[in-house]
Design a protein around this motif. Structure first.
Motif, PDB file in Angstrom:
ATOM      1  N   LEU A 146       0.746  -0.907   0.022  1.00  0.00           N
ATOM      2  CA  LEU A 146       0.021  -0.285   0.241  1.00  0.00           C
ATOM      3  C   LEU A 146       0.989   1.355   0.057  1.00  0.00           C
ATOM      4  CD1 LEU A 146      -2.934  -0.738   3.221  1.00  0.00           C
ATOM      5  CD2 LEU A 146      -3.187  -0.480  -0.134  1.00  0.00           C
ATOM      6  N   LEU A 147       1.517   1.215   0.979  1.00  0.00           N
ATOM      7  CA  LEU A 147       2.539   2.907   0.963  1.00  0.00           C
ATOM      8  C   LEU A 147       3.413   3.001  -0.532  1.00  0.00           C
ATOM      9  CD1 LEU A 147       3.940   4.387   2.700  1.00  0.00           C
ATOM     10  CD2 LEU A 147       5.539   2.999   3.435  1.00  0.00           C
ATOM     11  N   PHE A 148       4.183   1.893  -1.091  1.00  0.00           N
ATOM     12  CA  PHE A 148       4.919   2.354  -1.874  1.00  0.00           C
ATOM     13  C   PHE A 148       3.841   2.276  -3.815  1.00  0.00           C
ATOM     14  CE2 PHE A 148       9.061  -0.291  -0.802  1.00  0.00           C
ATOM     15  CZ  PHE A 148       9.746   1.176  -0.111  1.00  0.00           C
ATOM     16  N   ALA A 207       0.301   4.724  -1.696  1.00  0.00           N
ATOM     17  CA  ALA A 207       0.308   6.060  -1.023  1.00  0.00           C
ATOM     18  C   ALA A 207       1.439   6.776  -1.636  1.00  0.00           C
ATOM     19  CB  ALA A 207       0.614   5.586   0.560  1.00  0.00           C
ATOM     20  N   MET A 208       2.797   6.385  -2.128  1.00  0.00           N
ATOM     21  CA  MET A 208       3.700   7.230  -2.654  1.00  0.00           C
ATOM     22  C   MET A 208       3.916   7.615  -4.251  1.00  0.00           C
ATOM     23  SD  MET A 208       6.316   6.691  -0.572  1.00  0.00           S
ATOM     24  CE  MET A 208       8.177   7.645  -0.841  1.00  0.00           C
ATOM     25  N   PRO A 209       2.590   7.190  -4.900  1.00  0.00           N
ATOM     26  CA  PRO A 209       2.587   7.256  -6.036  1.00  0.00           C
ATOM     27  C   PRO A 209       1.397   8.842  -6.382  1.00  0.00           C
ATOM     28  CG  PRO A 209       1.913   5.242  -6.046  1.00  0.00           C
ATOM     29  CD  PRO A 209       2.476   5.759  -4.588  1.00  0.00           C
ATOM     30  N   LEU A 210       0.409   8.873  -4.657  1.00  0.00           N
ATOM     31  CA  LEU A 210      -0.045   9.534  -4.691  1.00  0.00           C
ATOM     32  C   LEU A 210       0.313  11.011  -3.864  1.00  0.00           C
ATOM     33  CD1 LEU A 210      -3.896   7.477  -3.085  1.00  0.00           C
ATOM     34  CD2 LEU A 210      -3.728   9.048  -5.554  1.00  0.00           C
ATOM     35  N   LEU A 213      -2.074  10.209   2.554  1.00  0.00           N
ATOM     36  CA  LEU A 213      -2.245   8.942   3.168  1.00  0.00           C
ATOM     37  C   LEU A 213      -0.373   8.438   2.839  1.00  0.00           C
ATOM     38  CD1 LEU A 213      -4.382   6.296   2.670  1.00  0.00           C
ATOM     39  CD2 LEU A 213      -3.207   6.733   0.053  1.00  0.00           C
ATOM     40  N   VAL A 214       0.139   8.392   3.244  1.00  0.00           N
ATOM     41  CA  VAL A 214       1.436   8.505   3.085  1.00  0.00           C
ATOM     42  C   VAL A 214       1.781   8.276   4.668  1.00  0.00           C
ATOM     43  CG1 VAL A 214       4.283   9.688   3.416  1.00  0.00           C
ATOM     44  CG2 VAL A 214       2.678   8.638   0.947  1.00  0.00           C
TER      45      VAL A 214
END
Length: 96
Positions: free
Chosen positions: A20-22, A25-28, A37-38
């Motif tokens: 979810l993080l990579f 969240a990171m692209p967002l 989100l990150v």
């Protein structure tokens, strides 16, 4: 819930949080400039990562894992899908 079930739950949850993080969240954060989100997923992932490492250390002695296996299990938390591999290869075979 016994310690093995909790370790397996933590392992899967840590793997999901890393994805979810990579993956989301990171692209967002960087594409759409939405860092919230990150912050949320990052905190959850950090807590799950620490719990995973602690469980790994406890089970190293409890299951008498070799150093090689221990290092594979520890470092798999740094690789996407690594904890899923650990759950199937190592944790599922432990007798509760």
């Amino acid at each position: 819930m016994n310690s093995l079930k909790l370790f397996r739950f933590t392992s899967i949850s840590e793997g999901i949080s890393l994805l979810l993080l990579f993956g989301i969240a990171m692209p967002l954060k960087y594409i759409f400039e939405k860092p919230l989100l990150v912050e949320i997923v990052g905190m959850a992932h950090g807590i799950l990562f620490i719990a995973y490492v602690l469980f790994t250390c406890v089970f190293k002695f409890k299951e008498n894992w070799k150093i090689k296996d221990f290092l594979i299990i520890i470092f798999s938390s740094l690789v996407p899908f690594g904890t899923f591999y650990v759950d199937k290869k190592y944790l599922a075979k432990i007798k509760a």
